[in-house]
Design a protein around this motif. Structure first.
Motif, mmCIF file in Angstrom:
data_model
loop_
_atom_site.group_PDB
_atom_site.id
_atom_site.type_symbol
_atom_site.label_atom_id
_atom_site.label_comp_id
_atom_site.label_asym_id
_atom_site.label_seq_id
_atom_site.Cartn_x
_atom_site.Cartn_y
_atom_site.Cartn_z
ATOM 1 N N ASN A 9 10.826 29.864 24.371
ATOM 2 C CA ASN A 9 12.177 29.365 24.681
ATOM 3 C C ASN A 9 13.197 29.837 23.651
ATOM 4 O O ASN A 9 14.342 30.142 23.993
ATOM 5 N N LEU A 27 16.904 30.011 25.126
ATOM 6 C CA LEU A 27 17.035 28.756 25.872
ATOM 7 C C LEU A 27 17.129 27.579 24.913
ATOM 8 O O LEU A 27 17.555 26.491 25.287
ATOM 9 N N PHE A 72 12.952 35.698 33.390
ATOM 10 C CA PHE A 72 12.070 34.546 33.131
ATOM 11 C C PHE A 72 11.124 34.304 34.300
ATOM 12 O O PHE A 72 11.533 34.377 35.460
ATOM 13 N N PHE A 129 8.499 31.173 35.220
ATOM 14 C CA PHE A 129 8.089 29.846 34.744
ATOM 15 C C PHE A 129 6.781 29.415 35.393
ATOM 16 O O PHE A 129 6.413 29.911 36.461
ATOM 17 N N ALA A 157 6.124 26.603 36.855
ATOM 18 C CA ALA A 157 6.299 25.937 38.157
ATOM 19 C C ALA A 157 7.189 26.764 39.086
ATOM 20 O O ALA A 157 7.869 26.217 39.935
ATOM 21 N N ASN A 175 9.938 27.597 39.762
ATOM 22 C CA ASN A 175 11.353 27.270 39.584
ATOM 23 C C ASN A 175 12.308 28.142 40.393
ATOM 24 O O ASN A 175 13.273 28.685 39.870
ATOM 25 N N ILE A 193 15.179 28.499 43.415
ATOM 26 C CA ILE A 193 16.254 27.624 43.899
ATOM 27 C C ILE A 193 15.901 27.226 45.337
ATOM 28 O O ILE A 193 15.779 28.091 46.208
ATOM 29 N N ARG A 194 15.719 25.929 45.531
ATOM 30 C CA ARG A 194 15.166 25.429 46.796
ATOM 31 C C ARG A 194 16.008 25.763 48.017
ATOM 32 O O ARG A 194 15.490 25.961 49.104
ATOM 33 N N VAL A 195 17.340 25.791 47.818
ATOM 34 C CA VAL A 195 18.206 25.953 48.987
ATOM 35 C C VAL A 195 18.405 27.421 49.357
ATOM 36 O O VAL A 195 19.077 27.724 50.335
ATOM 37 N N PHE A 196 17.833 28.334 48.560
ATOM 38 C CA PHE A 196 17.939 29.762 48.865
ATOM 39 C C PHE A 196 16.623 30.279 49.429
ATOM 40 O O PHE A 196 15.548 29.791 49.066
ATOM 41 N N GLU A 245 17.385 35.551 48.893
ATOM 42 C CA GLU A 245 18.620 35.063 48.247
ATOM 43 C C GLU A 245 18.369 34.683 46.787
ATOM 44 O O GLU A 245 19.245 34.857 45.939
ATOM 45 N N TYR A 281 20.545 36.441 44.001
ATOM 46 C CA TYR A 281 21.469 35.589 43.238
ATOM 47 C C TYR A 281 21.747 36.139 41.832
ATOM 48 O O TYR A 281 22.898 36.201 41.393
ATOM 49 N N VAL A 282 20.689 36.583 41.146
ATOM 50 C CA VAL A 282 20.912 37.088 39.771
ATOM 51 C C VAL A 282 21.744 38.378 39.798
ATOM 52 O O VAL A 282 22.537 38.624 38.899
ATOM 53 N N ARG A 293 12.127 30.042 52.751
ATOM 54 C CA ARG A 293 12.545 29.208 51.623
ATOM 55 C C ARG A 293 11.323 28.934 50.744
ATOM 56 O O ARG A 293 10.186 28.993 51.246
ATOM 57 N N ARG A 345 12.501 38.088 41.012
ATOM 58 C CA ARG A 345 13.806 37.613 40.534
ATOM 59 C C ARG A 345 14.021 37.998 39.076
ATOM 60 O O ARG A 345 15.110 38.427 38.687
ATOM 61 N N LEU A 403 30.451 35.187 40.278
ATOM 62 C CA LEU A 403 29.943 34.700 41.561
ATOM 63 C C LEU A 403 31.109 34.635 42.527
ATOM 64 O O LEU A 403 32.194 34.190 42.163
ATOM 65 N N ARG A 438 24.577 24.129 51.307
ATOM 66 C CA ARG A 438 23.121 23.952 51.394
ATOM 67 C C ARG A 438 22.648 22.786 50.525
ATOM 68 O O ARG A 438 21.720 22.081 50.894
ATOM 69 N N ASN A 439 23.309 22.593 49.412
ATOM 70 C CA ASN A 439 22.925 21.454 48.575
ATOM 71 C C ASN A 439 23.269 20.141 49.260
ATOM 72 O O ASN A 439 22.548 19.155 49.120
ATOM 73 N N ARG A 467 20.673 19.431 51.730
ATOM 74 C CA ARG A 467 19.351 19.247 51.132
ATOM 75 C C ARG A 467 18.788 17.861 51.450
ATOM 76 O O ARG A 467 17.644 17.705 51.775
ATOM 77 N N LYS A 473 16.236 19.820 36.913
ATOM 78 C CA LYS A 473 15.414 20.975 36.535
ATOM 79 C C LYS A 473 15.976 22.260 37.151
ATOM 80 O O LYS A 473 16.078 23.290 36.478
ATOM 81 N N GLU A 474 16.349 22.152 38.428
ATOM 82 C CA GLU A 474 16.864 23.347 39.104
ATOM 83 C C GLU A 474 18.132 23.863 38.421
ATOM 84 O O GLU A 474 18.327 25.071 38.275
ATOM 85 N N VAL A 523 17.175 25.776 35.482
ATOM 86 C CA VAL A 523 16.712 27.123 35.839
ATOM 87 C C VAL A 523 17.906 28.032 36.130
ATOM 88 O O VAL A 523 17.959 29.183 35.680
ATOM 89 N N ILE A 543 18.649 31.510 34.122
ATOM 90 C CA ILE A 543 18.656 32.878 34.644
ATOM 91 C C ILE A 543 20.033 33.531 34.582
ATOM 92 O O ILE A 543 20.189 34.655 35.043
ATOM 93 N N LEU A 559 18.817 22.596 28.117
ATOM 94 C CA LEU A 559 18.003 23.555 28.869
ATOM 95 C C LEU A 559 16.506 23.323 28.666
ATOM 96 O O LEU A 559 15.742 23.303 29.623
#
Lengths: 275, 416
Positions: free
Chosen positions: A52, A57, A90, A92, A94, A96, A98-101, A105, A109-110, A141, A157, B7, B18-19, B22, B305-306, B309, B313, B409
């Motif tokens: 980290n 981080l 990175f 990770f 778990a 990690n 992004i759930r909604v992408f 995506e 995103y990066v 997803r 990613r 962005l 989307r959030n 969710r 957590k998200e 992340v 990134i 973080l």
């Protein structure tokens, strides 16, 4: 080889109330470009903390961390964020994502963060999905992907921003043995083909075996360290007692391994699909 | 450092939408609460505006007009010595202002009315029977008998309560007594031709209406009058009309008063009602704000957590702040728009029939209110509701967004 990460006398201590919990104690580390280095050690040995701090981080209490010649401990939060975006990828434990992408995506995103257009970003995402062999899953997803597939997306990613270093924190910990081995194979392949430096924290024996350099940590200190020339991706499967074979069989075995190694190093589309 | 992070707005919007999707159940409940709150707020505002507008109109049209011009000091003294001796000087100006719909001249003084054995203190108002109808709607409040007839010099109209008090009936001879400008008391015989019921007790209790010409002769006023009552084309033009006269007429000779100054009690009541409307808005907005804040904080907790992340990134803290703020604003924008739409439909459906409060009519009469309230959704109200809601959205969004930028973080990434 050029040094890309240098830490000098790095100290870090966490406080729980008034109780100090030393995490790092005078770490001096030098990671060279193109290394497939593994930080090994028990839980609480300081692997993740070191990772980290190198990944900007987290801050250290004292010492210095130079990544590409820049002392990241002297940077502001936003400078660190920009530094990470352009230099470090990175992965990770778990995943990690992004759930909604969707997977695509997540990777794009990066690239968008880097200022690339949406179209260009999606093109790059497609390329990396092909590289990690899950192009057909790009629209899914994260919750529609298996652990191994999610980790492949996470690696894609991490690579999509074209970083010089990938920092992976226990990347195989949530995967079954075979999926973990496949992932290690993939990372090794990327390391050797693209020259991307990997610094991985893990206590997975397969990861340790794949390392070109192994750094053992205990109680926040480096207690052991060795390095070899980069191993071939097949090395993780080297469980065959070659030395016990008769000479003829040994030569035959070595030729077969060499052919297999070359296929893995540069696999054809057919072979890639098969693997 | 030349490197930057960028962005596009579409990415922010995509993430926000989307959030919000969710946790669809939570978003739906939050939206329904907001829609209900804003719809009720819209209806209450429209009712408030509706009855305020009715009250204003009733007050202005039943008696005072939008503005009155008097000789300086008359409103305070109520003495005929403070009179306008050359009304022509003022009425000449009326032609040049398109904002003026009409005007009338009056003589106003206090006096006594008696019939048989009954008598009562009255407010005598002498007016031109035709001109008065251009300015006020008092002629529409004749409930018995007729309005002042042209050429009938001894016609008298009385407020319903005063007629009751002195026991006067239509056709009765009523003797009015008043004081001339010079001071002598004089009396005159009039015939009761009509009874007025305006709904405003202070008018119905005291008003005695007679022809202007008769009063000028009877009180030896010549061409003099006490009031010039002006009606503007719109309530909103009252101040403009007052300003125009103030520019043209000497403030040493005349006093020009808008309707708000002619009855301070009505003005205070209107101000109170405005404040009451604001309190309603404030209460609803606070409820909406708490609701959104709650939703956003729970959502932030779930995504701790998200968010870690996302920052790890390469997303800057400003971008995180913008993402979460946009989410709150989007949620409130959708809720407020649908709520306002629902409220407007409710107002529209009630605007024809109104809300009948005749059961409480006596309580409201004093304030020039009609027993049926017609909701009226004004542009001002719409701006006030949507503007305040937007401010609430920003307030509700800023705290969670700011909190998100403060996340640690290393702690966020350690959450399992």
């Amino acid at each position: 080889m050029t040094s890309i990460i240098k830490t000098h006398d790095l100290h870090k201590c966490y406080w729980v109330g008034t109780m100090p919990h030393p995490a790092l104690h005078g770490i001096n580390l030098d990671i060279k470009q193109g290394e497939f280095a593994v930080l090994a050690g028990r839980s609480g040995s300081g692997k993740s903390t070191l990772l980290n701090i190198i990944g900007a981080l987290e801050s250290a209490d004292s010492g210095s961390v130079e990544v590409f010649g820049q002392n990241i401990l002297e940077m502001t939060q936003d400078q660190r964020t920009r530094f990470r975006l352009h230099n470090i990828g990175f992965v990770f434990q778990a995943y990690n994502l992004i759930r909604v992408f969707s997977a695509r995506e997540n990777i794009a995103y990066v690239c968008q963060l880097q200022g690339k257009s949406k179209e260009e970003s999606l093109e790059i995402a497609n390329h990396w999905l092909r590289e990690v062999e899950i192009e057909h899953l790009g629209y899914r997803r994260p919750d529609q992907l298996s652990g191994g597939q999610q980790q492949r997306v996470a690696i894609a990613r991490a690579l999509a921003s074209d970083p010089k270093i990938i920092l992976a924190d226990e990347p195989t910990a949530n995967l079954d043995t075979q999926t973990g081995r496949n992932l290690i194979h993939l990372m090794q392949d990327l390391n050797q083909r693209l020259g991307t430096t990997f610094l991985i924290s893990s206590h997975d024996p397969d990861v340790k075996e794949a390392a070109s350099r192994l750094i053992k940590l205990a109680d926040g200190q480096i207690v052991d360290e060795w390095s070899t020339i980069p191993k071939t991706p097949t090395s993780i499967y080297s469980d065959c007692p070659v030395q016990n074979m008769p000479f003829g069989e040994r030569v035959q075995f070595m030729i077969k391994r060499l052919i297999r190694w070359r296929r893995i190093r540069k696999p054809s589309k057919k072979n890639r699909r098969r693997s | 450092m030349a490197e930057s992070t960028r962005l596009g707005l579409m990415t922010y919007l995509l993430l926000a939408v989307r959030n919000l999707m969710r946790n669809q159940r939570r978003t739906t409940i939050t939206l329904l609460t907001m829609i209900f709150g804003i719809a009720v707020l819209t209806l209450l505002s429209a009712l408030n505006d509706g009855w305020l507008s009715q009250m204003k109109t009733n007050f202005i049209l039943s008696y005072t007009g939008h503005a009155q011009i008097h000789a300086k000091g008359f409103e305070a003294s109520q003495n005929l010595r403070d009179r306008i001796t050359d009304p022509e000087e003022v009425t000449r100006l009326m032609q040049s202002y398109p904002e003026i719909l009409g005007w009338t001249q009056r003589i106003r003084t206090s006096g006594l009315a008696s019939v048989g054995g009954g008598s009562a203190g009255i407010q005598i108002m002498a007016t031109d029977s035709e001109q008065e109808t251009w300015v006020t709607s008092i002629h529409e409040h004749v409930t018995k008998g007729t309005w002042l007839r042209p050429g009938m010099s001894q016609d008298l109209l009385l407020g319903a309560t005063v007629a009751d008090t002195i026991g006067a009936s239509l056709g009765d001879r009523v003797i009015l007594m008043a004081q001339r400008p010079a001071g002598e008391m004089v009396s005159e015989v009039f015939y009761l031709r009509g009874i007025l019921e305006t709904g405003a007790p202070q008018i119905d209790r005291t008003l005695a209406l007679i022809p202007l010409n008769t009063a000028q002769v009877w009180l030896k006023m010549g061409q003099s009058i006490t009031d010039i009552v002006v009606r503007a084309d719109r309530h909103e033009n009252t101040d403009l009309v007052v300003r125009l006269f103030a520019q043209q007429l000497s403030d040493q000779t005349y006093e020009i008063m808008p309707w708000q100054e002619l009855d301070p009690m009505v003005r205070q009541w209107l101000e109170f009602s405005d404040a009451y409307g604001l309190v309603i808005i404030l209460v609803v907005v606070i409820l909406v704000l708490v609701e959104i804040l709650n939703t956003m904080l729970i959502s932030l907790h779930e995504r701790h957590k998200e968010l870690g992340v996302i920052v790890a990134i390469g997303t800057t803290r400003f971008q995180i702040f913008s993402m979460l703020l946009l989410e709150a604003v989007l949620l409130i924008f959708i809720g407020a728009s649908l709520g306002y739409l629902a409220g407007s439909l409710l107002v529209y459906s009630l605007s024809g029939s109104g809300i009948d409060l005749s059961g409480y009519a006596n309580a409201f009469q004093f304030f020039y209110m009609n027993p049926v309230i017609y909701p009226d959704l004004t542009t001002d109200s719409a701006i006030r509701i949507l503007g305040t809601t937007l401010v609430a959205a920003l307030l509700a969004g800023v705290y969670p967004a700011w909190k998100a930028t403060r996340l640690s973080l290393s702690q966020a990434l350690r959450i399992q």
